[in-house]
Write a protein that holds these residues in place. Sequence first.
Motif, mmCIF file in Angstrom:
data_model
loop_
_atom_site.group_PDB
_atom_site.id
_atom_site.type_symbol
_atom_site.label_atom_id
_atom_site.label_comp_id
_atom_site.label_asym_id
_atom_site.label_seq_id
_atom_site.Cartn_x
_atom_site.Cartn_y
_atom_site.Cartn_z
ATOM 1 N N LEU A 170 0.835 -1.205 0.000
ATOM 2 C CA LEU A 170 0.000 0.000 0.000
ATOM 3 C C LEU A 170 0.864 1.247 0.000
ATOM 4 O O LEU A 170 1.943 1.276 0.582
ATOM 5 N N ASP A 228 -0.675 7.139 1.134
ATOM 6 C CA ASP A 228 -2.041 7.693 1.024
ATOM 7 C C ASP A 228 -3.098 6.616 1.257
ATOM 8 O O ASP A 228 -4.110 6.861 1.913
ATOM 9 N N GLU A 229 -2.863 5.401 0.761
ATOM 10 C CA GLU A 229 -3.819 4.312 0.974
ATOM 11 C C GLU A 229 -3.868 3.915 2.451
ATOM 12 O O GLU A 229 -4.948 3.659 2.997
ATOM 13 N N ILE A 230 -2.732 3.871 3.091
ATOM 14 C CA ILE A 230 -2.696 3.549 4.528
ATOM 15 C C ILE A 230 -3.408 4.627 5.321
ATOM 16 O O ILE A 230 -4.199 4.324 6.225
ATOM 17 N N ALA A 290 -5.786 6.591 4.322
ATOM 18 C CA ALA A 290 -7.225 6.466 4.067
ATOM 19 C C ALA A 290 -7.838 5.363 4.922
ATOM 20 O O ALA A 290 -8.973 5.496 5.407
ATOM 21 N N LEU A 291 -7.113 4.276 5.127
ATOM 22 C CA LEU A 291 -7.618 3.173 5.949
ATOM 23 C C LEU A 291 -7.711 3.554 7.428
ATOM 24 O O LEU A 291 -8.552 3.034 8.161
ATOM 25 N N THR A 292 -6.858 4.463 7.885
ATOM 26 C CA THR A 292 -6.837 4.826 9.306
ATOM 27 C C THR A 292 -7.801 5.949 9.631
ATOM 28 O O THR A 292 -8.045 6.220 10.807
ATOM 29 N N ARG A 293 -8.341 6.593 8.623
ATOM 30 C CA ARG A 293 -9.275 7.713 8.863
ATOM 31 C C ARG A 293 -10.711 7.188 8.854
ATOM 32 O O ARG A 293 -11.098 6.442 7.958
ATOM 33 N N ALA A 294 -11.443 7.586 9.825
ATOM 34 C CA ALA A 294 -12.860 7.207 9.890
ATOM 35 C C ALA A 294 -13.689 8.326 9.268
ATOM 36 O O ALA A 294 -13.875 9.381 9.878
ATOM 37 N N ASP A 295 -14.125 8.145 8.052
ATOM 38 C CA ASP A 295 -14.941 9.179 7.376
ATOM 39 C C ASP A 295 -16.384 8.792 7.365
ATOM 40 O O ASP A 295 -16.818 7.739 7.293
#
Length: 74
Positions: free
Chosen positions: A62, A65-67, A69-74
């Motif tokens: 990954l 930026d992909e990592i 995105a995975l750690t952000r809760a949107d």
Amino acid sequence: MVTDKGQVTIPKHLRDELGIGPGTSVEFELEGDRLVVRKAVDRPSRGQRLVERMRGRGDVSLTTDEIMALTRAD
């Protein structure tokens, strides 16, 4: 004198002679009826051993930026 917890005090002149300071690891060995205390041979610390075990385990395909995105809760 040995405390209730099995602790002993190494006299300062012996600590100085052996280079034993706070946090120094020591080894105990039984030689006949004598207990010998030695400064432990330099070995990797617990933290160093942990880092070595973990080394290379973070390899992922990954992008950052992909990592993120995975750690952000949107």
